[in-house]
Design a protein around this motif. Sequence first.
Motif, short mmCIF file in Angstrom:
data_model
loop_
_atom_site.label_atom_id
_atom_site.label_comp_id
_atom_site.label_asym_id
_atom_site.label_seq_id
_atom_site.Cartn_x
_atom_site.Cartn_y
_atom_site.Cartn_z
N UNK A 1 0.83 -1.21 0.00
CA UNK A 1 0.00 0.00 0.00
C UNK A 1 0.87 1.26 0.00
N UNK A 2 1.91 1.26 0.79
CA UNK A 2 2.79 2.43 0.88
C UNK A 2 3.51 2.67 -0.44
N UNK A 3 4.11 1.64 -1.00
CA UNK A 3 4.90 1.79 -2.22
C UNK A 3 4.03 2.15 -3.42
N UNK A 4 2.81 1.59 -3.48
CA UNK A 4 1.94 1.86 -4.63
C UNK A 4 1.06 3.10 -4.44
N UNK A 5 0.85 3.49 -3.19
CA UNK A 5 -0.05 4.60 -2.90
C UNK A 5 -1.51 4.21 -3.10
N UNK A 6 -1.79 2.91 -3.09
CA UNK A 6 -3.15 2.41 -3.31
C UNK A 6 -3.63 1.63 -2.10
N UNK A 7 -4.95 1.64 -1.92
CA UNK A 7 -5.56 0.84 -0.86
C UNK A 7 -5.61 -0.61 -1.30
N UNK A 8 -5.95 -1.48 -0.35
CA UNK A 8 -6.02 -2.92 -0.62
C UNK A 8 -6.97 -3.22 -1.78
N UNK A 9 -8.06 -2.48 -1.88
CA UNK A 9 -8.97 -2.55 -3.02
C UNK A 9 -9.11 -1.13 -3.56
N UNK A 10 -9.03 -0.99 -4.87
CA UNK A 10 -9.12 0.35 -5.45
C UNK A 10 -9.83 0.28 -6.79
N UNK A 11 -10.37 1.39 -7.19
CA UNK A 11 -11.07 1.48 -8.47
C UNK A 11 -10.05 1.70 -9.58
#
Length: 128
Positions: A33-43
Amino acid sequence: MIINSGYMAPEYALQGHFSIKLDVFSFGVLVLEIVTGKKNSFRNGDHIEHLLSHAWRNWREGTAQDIIDPVLSSGSATEMIRCIHIGLLCIQENVADRPTMASVVLMLSSSSLRLQIPSQPAFFMSNQ
């Protein structure tokens, strides 16, 4: 059946079993999540993408650099890819295949330490 366990390791989410590596799984999700800047589920366009599957697919296709959060662009791409690698090792489905937290700390602190090749993580969902 689609399962999004959040930060829960598969042995706990599916069977209620505790293991000494539950925290390793959760840490791996957090690193991704930190490295990608995305939540566990994302649109992603018209559909919901699951981070573990997204990270694995990009790793397998050799495009891990494409999922690094642009906010981190001033950092070392090599270090970010290493963090993705470590995150993937932490989210392995089989408890025995996950490193211990002590090993994770060592992997994060020593860039010369050779990392194992991750296999398909827990909760992998193909979008095809």
